[in-house]
Design an enzyme around this catalytic site. Structure first.
Site, PDB file in Angstrom:
ATOM      1  N   ALA A  35      24.817   1.872  25.020  1.00  0.00           N
ATOM      2  CA  ALA A  35      25.679   1.895  23.851  1.00  0.00           C
ATOM      3  C   ALA A  35      25.153   0.875  22.856  1.00  0.00           C
ATOM      4  O   ALA A  35      24.304   0.056  23.189  1.00  0.00           O
ATOM      5  CB  ALA A  35      27.103   1.542  24.254  1.00  0.00           C
ATOM      6  N   THR A  36      25.648   0.997  21.615  1.00  0.00           N
ATOM      7  CA  THR A  36      25.246   0.022  20.608  1.00  0.00           C
ATOM      8  C   THR A  36      25.616  -1.375  21.087  1.00  0.00           C
ATOM      9  O   THR A  36      26.783  -1.656  21.331  1.00  0.00           O
ATOM     10  CB  THR A  36      25.972   0.302  19.274  1.00  0.00           C
ATOM     11  OG1 THR A  36      25.849   1.680  18.986  1.00  0.00           O
ATOM     12  CG2 THR A  36      25.364  -0.523  18.168  1.00  0.00           C
ATOM     13  N   GLN A  37      24.652  -2.226  21.255  1.00  0.00           N
ATOM     14  CA  GLN A  37      24.956  -3.594  21.652  1.00  0.00           C
ATOM     15  C   GLN A  37      24.803  -4.559  20.476  1.00  0.00           C
ATOM     16  O   GLN A  37      25.166  -5.715  20.564  1.00  0.00           O
ATOM     17  CB  GLN A  37      24.068  -4.028  22.805  1.00  0.00           C
ATOM     18  CG  GLN A  37      24.306  -3.228  24.073  1.00  0.00           C
ATOM     19  CD  GLN A  37      25.711  -3.401  24.626  1.00  0.00           C
ATOM     20  OE1 GLN A  37      26.279  -4.485  24.557  1.00  0.00           O
ATOM     21  NE2 GLN A  37      26.301  -2.341  25.150  1.00  0.00           N
TER      22      GLN A  37
END
Lengths: 282, 265, 272
Positions: free
Chosen positions: A32-34
């Site tokens: 996921a977008t971190q």
């Protein structure tokens, strides 16, 4: 020679050793977008007596690189609300597509209600009570929906890396302005700003609209001027900003969006007086 | 996350929510690169139970770091009314900590109370609601709601009832409780002023022979003054508390709500 | 001996193109006691006759609040109605949670329509044996919907379903022009008069067997419009309304008024 498609374009095992294909696996933990990648900076907005003004510049930065200089970060919703996005641009575009779907569904729903047999001309007077056409999502409803969406994504550890401002009207025809961020935190205030704007623009706007009562006295022109002034300050001091920006005004008559504004009457005279950077001495 | 279960300033450094305090154990140049789903939005709450009333209060500042997000963020919510405007509600929930979790917690409890009313045709008692709130919090034991909740209302006998919680659902009924950023500033004051701790009858003896001042329930006007004083004190010494004071008084006649100004600095 | 080969399930058409199970479900609606709904520009009312299985039992509920802006009246199997009622309640709460507004009535009715239709097209399922009148308000004003076990839903100005409801519908058709501009009280009285038309002889409206439900849009002091939450009235709360339609002839009920007028209301004997 290995002709299997899996081997196409890969280094030869007999020379380079077995290929490490681990990065290709689509099993394993979901990613996921971190952290945000291409980002937009501040969005600012202020309420006035019969509506809300919102502005954001047209820049999308890649770190310190001014990567895209014509990115529109304000979008109208159903011609009754404006949504302004700060933070990750790809997440913004995802949300934009999602809001398009929502708007279409909502329009269909409205269509079926208005064809209703027994809703008589009485609608006329009730229509005056809710300025938005009957049954349509107003800004307060939209903000609630977005906050649920953002909070849900944070619970899944897959956040949409944005801070969002929503402007328009609530059910009772009062101007509405509220924010939601990547953790689902929501709040509302007579003036709001995201990112750098929270430091630089918010104090200026609060001078003009500290309370709801103050905001209810502001005229449209005053509010627009305050916002334009704030955009100028942000351009002076925010290194990730641009002098081309979008400005939107939402009133009972709908949304007026101008996406190619240019900062006017800039004066960099103050820059000469700045001391204390780099090799400069006194 | 240890910080969220402890209000001890010695363990956590100054009791700010800001995360950019110097990291002591982190190796040089190491940066944590993970999404942190929590923040602390500051603010403080307080509840005092009287003989036939409960008074709850909270400031209206919403902070993140050194920024004030808004000066008008209510932390007190009426729970379990028949309609969305909560006109006939009899229970008040206060939440402080991470605002988004607080909001989610409030909406969940409210929905449950509304379903209870729909199924049973009567409002939930504070006692039942308090127990249910504990369950809700504990259900998220391993991804907790980062919210310090206080529930207030009147019990079956009409006496003021205050239930206080930690983020994972431990709870107890108390006479009074302060929660949130300035809890460590307000709670000792309450101990002294509500429960008369460390107050003795003058000249009643030496050492252990000292007689404690007799406890008596406070009147509503006394409590209202106490609440304002507690918050004025907290505002003075805590940067995350201020702007406005929301007070709700729960009596047999319903819930009265007042807003008072606090210092905005 | 076979009477009918095509009514064992709801997935088989008869050669005439009928689905008997669905039609039988519609019959179940006609077994239920009568309910009437009327909408005006500002209000929508539901009125119902409650039945008790025997002298000693309580009366079966006919009106159910769903959310603050919606209520239903049922005719048919009460237990089936409760399934639908719970479903509608959940949907309304969910909608309020995600959008912070009252669920539009049409959206809600479409949902139970789709839900009921599924039961008419899957083997082993049974259509709901209940018809509903759904009354609610949203930003487009008051609405009245009819729901049938087939999954059919339709918006109505006024309607009645249940036993002998044709008499009530005749009354409603005769007075249809009056409803739109009716005030709250007038609308309730029309509902009660329609209800009376459907009563069998020597039956009367009593405080025990009559239910009234109302929701609507009211103008607040500040000029804005507010929703009057759906509320069900029973017992003493409906006495005044019953008395007010005790012996009047308004609305031109064609049939001869048989001996009403004497001893209405309070001490009326419970009918069986």
């Amino acid at each position: 020679m290995d002709h299997r498609p899996q081997a196409w374009g890969r280094p030869r095992d007999d020379i380079y050793g077995a290929y490490d294909g681990s990065y290709l696996q689509n099993s394993g933990p979901k990613t996921a977008t971190q952290s945000p990648v291409v980002t937009g900076t501040s969005v600012i907005a202020i309420k006035f007596k019969d509506g809300v003004v919102m502005a954001a510049d047209n820049l999308a930065s890649y770190g310190s690189l001014a990567r895209f200089t014509d990115v529109k970060r304000l979008r109208p919703f159903l011609d009754t609300s404006i949504v302004g996005f700060g933070g990750d641009v790809s997440d913004m575009q995802f949300l934009d597509r999602h809001l398009n779907e929502l708007a279409i569904d909502e329009s269909y729903e409205h269509e079926s209600t208005s064809a209703a047999a027994a809703s008589p001309e009485g609608q006329g007077e009730q229509g005056a009570a809710t300025s938005a056409p009957a049954g349509k999502l107003n800004a307060a409803n939209l903000h609630k929906y977005l906050s649920k969406l953002m909070y849900r994504r944070r619970n899944d550890f897959d956040p949409l890396w944005n801070q969002i401002l929503v402007a328009g009207f609530d059910g009772q025809t009062k101007p509405f302005l509220a924010s939601v961020d990547l953790r689902g935190t929501t709040f509302s205030s007579p003036s709001l700003a995201t990112g750098f704007g929270a430091m630089l623009a918010q104090p200026i706007m609060r001078k003009y609209a500290a309370t709801e009562e103050d905001a209810a006295r502001l005229t449209r022109d005053e509010a627009v001027n305050v916002v334009k002034e704030c955009m100028k300050v942000l351009f002076y001091r925010d290194a990730r900003s641009l002098d081309r920006y979008s400005i939107a005004v939402v009133t009972k008559d709908g949304v007026e969006l101008s996406e190619n504004e240019q900062l006017e009457k800039q004066s960099w005279a103050f820059a000469e007086r700045i001391r204390g950077y780099g090799t400069q001495t006194v | 996350m240890a910080a969220m279960f402890s209000q001890n300033p010695l363990m956590n450094g100054p009791n700010y929510s800001i995360s950019d305090t110097p990291r002591i154990n982190a190796p040089e140049g190491a940066r944590e690169h993970r999404f942190d789903p929590y923040t602390d939005n500051g603010g403080s709450t307080l509840a005092i139970a009287g003989a036939d009333f409960t008074i709850m209060a909270g400031d209206t500042r919403l902070a993140s770091g050194y920024s004030i997000n808004t000066r008008h963020y209510p932390k007190l919510f009426k729970i379990g009314g028949t309609t969305a405007d909560q006109k006939d509600a009899t229970i008040v929930l206060s939440v402080v900590g991470f605002a988004a979790d607080g909001e989610a917690l409030k909406e969940r409890l409210d929905t449950i109370c509304k379903m209870y009313r729909y199924r049973h045709g009567k409002p939930m008692s504070v006692k039942a609601c308090a127990q249910r709130l504990s369950t809700i919090l504990y259900q998220k034991r391993f991804f907790p709601y980062y919210a310090y909740a206080i529930l207030g209302g009147l019990d079956e006998e009409g006496k003021g009832a205050v239930y206080s919680y930690d983020p994972v659902g431990s709870y107890e009924r108390e006479q009074c409780r302060a929660g949130g950023a300035a809890a460590s500033l307000i709670m000792p004051f309450l101990d002294n002023q509500v429960n008369f701790k460390n107050q003795y009858v003058p000249n009643s003896g030496e050492g252990h022979a000292l007689q404690e001042r007799e406890r008596r329930p406070l009147t509503r006007s006394e409590v209202e003054v106490l609440v304002k004083d507690a918050f004025d004190g907290a505002v003075e010494r805590h940067i995350e508390v201020g702007d406005g004071l929301q007070i709700m008084a729960i009596t047999k006649d319903g819930i009265e709500e007042v807003m008072l100004p606090l210092k905005k600095d | 001996m076979f009477r009918n080969n095509y009514d064992n399930d709801s997935v088989t058409f008869s050669p005439q193109g009928r689905i008997f199970q669905v039609e039988y479900a519609a019959e179940a609606v006609k077994q239920g006691s009568v309910v009437v709904g009327i909408a005006s520009k500002t209000h929508v009312v539901l009125v119902a006759i409650k039945r008790n299985a025997e002298e000693l039992s309580s009366y079966q509920k006919k009106l159910f609040p769903i959310d603050e802006h919606v209520g239903i009246a049922i005719a048919g199997l009460t237990s089936d109605a409760r399934v639908l009622s719970n479903f509608m309640k959940q949907q309304c709460l969910g909608h309020r949670l995600t959008y912070g507004r009252n669920m539009p009535v049409r959206t809600l009715v479409d949902m139970i329509g789709s839900k009921a239709q599924i039961n008419t097209q899957h083997y082993g399922k049974r259509p709901y044996g209940v018809g509903l009148l759904v009354a609610g308000v949203d930003s487009a004003g008051p609405h009245l919907f009819e729901f049938q076990p087939s999954g059919m839903t339709e918006e109505m100005i006024a309607f009645a379903i249940g036993a002998r409801s044709q008499m009530a519908r005749t009354y409603l058709e005769r007075n249809i022009d009056k409803f739109a501009d009716c005030d709250r009280e007038g609308l309730i009285r029309h509902g009660l008069r329609a209800l009376k038309e459907s009563l069998v002889q020597d039956r009367e409206l009593t405080v025990d067997n009559t239910s009234v439900g109302v929701t609507g849009i009211v103008k607040a002091e500040d000029g804005s419009f507010k929703v009057e939450p759906f509320q069900v009235y029973d017992q003493q709360d409906v006495m005044a309304w019953i008395e007010s339609v005790g012996d009047d002839k308004e609305g031109g009920a064609g049939d001869a008024g048989e001996g009403e007028g004497e001893g209405e209301g309070e001490d009326m004997e419970v009918d069986s």
